[in-house]
Design a protein around this motif. Structure first.
Motif, PDB file in Angstrom:
ATOM      1  N   ARG A  21       0.841  -1.208   0.000  1.00 12.97           N
ATOM      2  CA  ARG A  21       0.000   0.000   0.000  1.00 12.97           C
ATOM      3  C   ARG A  21       0.876   1.258   0.000  1.00 12.97           C
ATOM      4  O   ARG A  21       0.644   2.183  -0.783  1.00 12.97           O
ATOM      5  CB  ARG A  21      -0.919   0.000   1.219  1.00 12.97           C
ATOM      6  CG  ARG A  21      -1.753   1.260   1.335  1.00 12.97           C
ATOM      7  CD  ARG A  21      -2.589   1.276   2.605  1.00 12.97           C
ATOM      8  NE  ARG A  21      -3.306   2.535   2.713  1.00 12.97           N
ATOM      9  CZ  ARG A  21      -3.775   3.025   3.845  1.00 12.97           C
ATOM     10  NH1 ARG A  21      -3.631   2.350   4.975  1.00 12.97           N
ATOM     11  NH2 ARG A  21      -4.395   4.188   3.873  1.00 12.97           N
ATOM     12  N   LEU A  22       1.874   1.282   0.877  1.00 17.30           N
ATOM     13  CA  LEU A  22       2.759   2.434   0.978  1.00 17.30           C
ATOM     14  C   LEU A  22       3.478   2.689  -0.348  1.00 17.30           C
ATOM     15  O   LEU A  22       3.511   3.819  -0.844  1.00 17.30           O
ATOM     16  CB  LEU A  22       3.781   2.214   2.102  1.00 17.30           C
ATOM     17  CG  LEU A  22       4.783   3.330   2.329  1.00 17.30           C
ATOM     18  CD1 LEU A  22       4.087   4.595   2.825  1.00 17.30           C
ATOM     19  CD2 LEU A  22       5.851   2.880   3.324  1.00 17.30           C
ATOM     20  N   CYS A  23       4.053   1.656  -0.935  1.00 13.77           N
ATOM     21  CA  CYS A  23       4.811   1.819  -2.178  1.00 13.77           C
ATOM     22  C   CYS A  23       3.910   2.233  -3.340  1.00 13.77           C
ATOM     23  O   CYS A  23       4.299   3.074  -4.155  1.00 13.77           O
ATOM     24  CB  CYS A  23       5.572   0.546  -2.499  1.00 13.77           C
ATOM     25  SG  CYS A  23       6.946   0.266  -1.355  1.00 13.77           S
ATOM     26  N   GLN A  24       2.727   1.664  -3.413  1.00 13.40           N
ATOM     27  CA  GLN A  24       1.800   2.057  -4.476  1.00 13.40           C
ATOM     28  C   GLN A  24       1.377   3.511  -4.308  1.00 13.40           C
ATOM     29  O   GLN A  24       1.302   4.258  -5.287  1.00 13.40           O
ATOM     30  CB  GLN A  24       0.609   1.103  -4.515  1.00 13.40           C
ATOM     31  CG  GLN A  24       1.013  -0.267  -5.029  1.00 13.40           C
ATOM     32  CD  GLN A  24       0.001  -1.367  -4.765  1.00 13.40           C
ATOM     33  OE1 GLN A  24      -0.906  -1.219  -3.952  1.00 13.40           O
ATOM     34  NE2 GLN A  24       0.156  -2.483  -5.456  1.00 13.40           N
ATOM     35  N   ASP A  25       1.137   3.941  -3.075  1.00 10.32           N
ATOM     36  CA  ASP A  25       0.772   5.342  -2.831  1.00 10.32           C
ATOM     37  C   ASP A  25       1.941   6.280  -3.135  1.00 10.32           C
ATOM     38  O   ASP A  25       1.747   7.355  -3.709  1.00 10.32           O
ATOM     39  CB  ASP A  25       0.300   5.535  -1.388  1.00 10.32           C
ATOM     40  CG  ASP A  25      -1.068   4.920  -1.128  1.00 10.32           C
ATOM     41  OD1 ASP A  25      -1.786   4.589  -2.104  1.00 10.32           O
ATOM     42  OD2 ASP A  25      -1.419   4.762   0.060  1.00 10.32           O
ATOM     43  N   ASN A 113      -1.226   7.346  12.038  1.00 10.75           N
ATOM     44  CA  ASN A 113      -1.730   8.297  11.047  1.00 10.75           C
ATOM     45  C   ASN A 113      -1.051   8.023   9.712  1.00 10.75           C
ATOM     46  O   ASN A 113      -0.050   8.652   9.370  1.00 10.75           O
ATOM     47  CB  ASN A 113      -1.459   9.736  11.523  1.00 10.75           C
ATOM     48  CG  ASN A 113      -1.992  10.781  10.563  1.00 10.75           C
ATOM     49  OD1 ASN A 113      -2.496  10.481   9.489  1.00 10.75           O
ATOM     50  ND2 ASN A 113      -1.859  12.031  10.955  1.00 10.75           N
ATOM     51  N   TYR A 114      -1.631   7.099   8.955  1.00 14.22           N
ATOM     52  CA  TYR A 114      -1.030   6.699   7.679  1.00 14.22           C
ATOM     53  C   TYR A 114      -0.907   7.883   6.720  1.00 14.22           C
ATOM     54  O   TYR A 114       0.141   8.097   6.116  1.00 14.22           O
ATOM     55  CB  TYR A 114      -1.845   5.573   7.028  1.00 14.22           C
ATOM     56  CG  TYR A 114      -1.315   5.188   5.676  1.00 14.22           C
ATOM     57  CD1 TYR A 114      -0.246   4.305   5.563  1.00 14.22           C
ATOM     58  CD2 TYR A 114      -1.862   5.717   4.511  1.00 14.22           C
ATOM     59  CE1 TYR A 114       0.273   3.956   4.326  1.00 14.22           C
ATOM     60  CE2 TYR A 114      -1.353   5.378   3.265  1.00 14.22           C
ATOM     61  CZ  TYR A 114      -0.295   4.501   3.184  1.00 14.22           C
ATOM     62  OH  TYR A 114       0.225   4.162   1.953  1.00 14.22           O
ATOM     63  N   ASP A 115      -1.976   8.658   6.565  1.00  8.76           N
ATOM     64  CA  ASP A 115      -1.950   9.769   5.602  1.00  8.76           C
ATOM     65  C   ASP A 115      -0.896  10.805   5.980  1.00  8.76           C
ATOM     66  O   ASP A 115      -0.187  11.326   5.119  1.00  8.76           O
ATOM     67  CB  ASP A 115      -3.331  10.424   5.487  1.00  8.76           C
ATOM     68  CG  ASP A 115      -4.350   9.514   4.816  1.00  8.76           C
ATOM     69  OD1 ASP A 115      -3.939   8.634   4.023  1.00  8.76           O
ATOM     70  OD2 ASP A 115      -5.548   9.672   5.088  1.00  8.76           O
ATOM     71  N   GLY A 116      -0.776  11.101   7.261  1.00  4.85           N
ATOM     72  CA  GLY A 116       0.254  12.040   7.708  1.00  4.85           C
ATOM     73  C   GLY A 116       1.647  11.489   7.455  1.00  4.85           C
ATOM     74  O   GLY A 116       2.549  12.222   7.035  1.00  4.85           O
ATOM     75  N   ALA A 117       1.827  10.204   7.707  1.00  2.59           N
ATOM     76  CA  ALA A 117       3.131   9.574   7.461  1.00  2.59           C
ATOM     77  C   ALA A 117       3.461   9.594   5.974  1.00  2.59           C
ATOM     78  O   ALA A 117       4.608   9.857   5.591  1.00  2.59           O
ATOM     79  CB  ALA A 117       3.120   8.137   7.991  1.00  2.59           C
ATOM     80  N   LEU A 118       2.469   9.346   5.136  1.00  2.00           N
ATOM     81  CA  LEU A 118       2.679   9.377   3.692  1.00  2.00           C
ATOM     82  C   LEU A 118       3.121  10.770   3.245  1.00  2.00           C
ATOM     83  O   LEU A 118       4.079  10.914   2.480  1.00  2.00           O
ATOM     84  CB  LEU A 118       1.411   8.945   2.959  1.00  2.00           C
ATOM     85  CG  LEU A 118       1.498   8.921   1.442  1.00  2.00           C
ATOM     86  CD1 LEU A 118       2.531   7.904   0.958  1.00  2.00           C
ATOM     87  CD2 LEU A 118       0.119   8.604   0.845  1.00  2.00           C
ATOM     88  N   ARG A 119       2.456  11.789   3.742  1.00  2.00           N
ATOM     89  CA  ARG A 119       2.841  13.169   3.389  1.00  2.00           C
ATOM     90  C   ARG A 119       4.266  13.473   3.847  1.00  2.00           C
ATOM     91  O   ARG A 119       5.052  14.065   3.113  1.00  2.00           O
ATOM     92  CB  ARG A 119       1.867  14.177   4.016  1.00  2.00           C
ATOM     93  CG  ARG A 119       0.523  14.246   3.325  1.00  2.00           C
ATOM     94  CD  ARG A 119      -0.310  15.416   3.810  1.00  2.00           C
ATOM     95  NE  ARG A 119      -0.580  15.417   5.240  1.00  2.00           N
ATOM     96  CZ  ARG A 119      -1.633  14.834   5.812  1.00  2.00           C
ATOM     97  NH1 ARG A 119      -2.527  14.207   5.084  1.00  2.00           N
ATOM     98  NH2 ARG A 119      -1.801  14.897   7.118  1.00  2.00           N
TER      99      ARG A 119
END
Length: 166
Positions: A21-25, A113-119
């Motif tokens: 999921r992380l890599c695809q995002d 907080n996945y979205d925050g970590a992604l940002r």
């Protein structure tokens, strides 16, 4: 020669769902990512492909969990990256004892907080790309224009995620 804008992802197979999921995002946002499950073709020798991937990438993202810090393969990948002075970005996925060699590095906290970590991770990777652009003879003019498009795409995604309250 290493591509200083590409990040090799080191992880435990037990964390594969999160890592995919992380890599695809990250890729959808324009980040250059090397992941064994996405970049090794059937029939290719795994250990040689991993070594080529590690050698070719300028960064190492390590997904930290109890399983990854206990994995000899992950520790070998970290040792390889440290020996070659690659930029290492830890991503804390699950609570664990962070290995001594990584404990001094600031990590991205993806536990709650996945979205925050992604940002945060996208910002970190973009900062690494910017550093690469300022290294002499690392990127041609054409390479920089490609990175500019990725910056714009990543910025647009971050803008919409933040605006949506993600």
């Amino acid at each position: 020669m290493a591509d200083s804008t590409t990040a090799f992802v080191s992880y435990s197979r037990e964390d594969l769902d999160f890592v995919l999921r992380l890599c695809q995002d990250l890729r959808a946002a324009g980040a250059a990512i090397w992941l064994d499950k996405l970049d090794i073709t059937p029939g290719e020798e795994w250990d040689q492909a991993v070594e080529r991937g590690l050698s070719a990438c300028g960064h190492l993202l390590i997904v930290l969990s109890p399983q990854s810090v206990a994995s000899q393969n992950v520790l070998d990948e970290v040792g390889f990256a440290l020996a070659r002075k690659k930029r290492i970005v830890p991503v804390l996925f699950k609570d664990c004892d962070i290995p001594f060699r990584l404990a001094r590095l600031q990590y991205v906290d993806a536990r709650t907080n996945y979205d925050g970590a992604l940002r945060e991770l996208l910002t970190s990777l973009r900062a690494g790309e910017t550093e690469a652009l300022h290294e002499p003879s690392r990127a041609s003019h054409d390479d920089r224009s490609g990175l500019d498009r990725r910056y714009l795409a990543a910025a647009a995604i971050v803008y919409f995620v933040v605006r949506a309250g993600g």
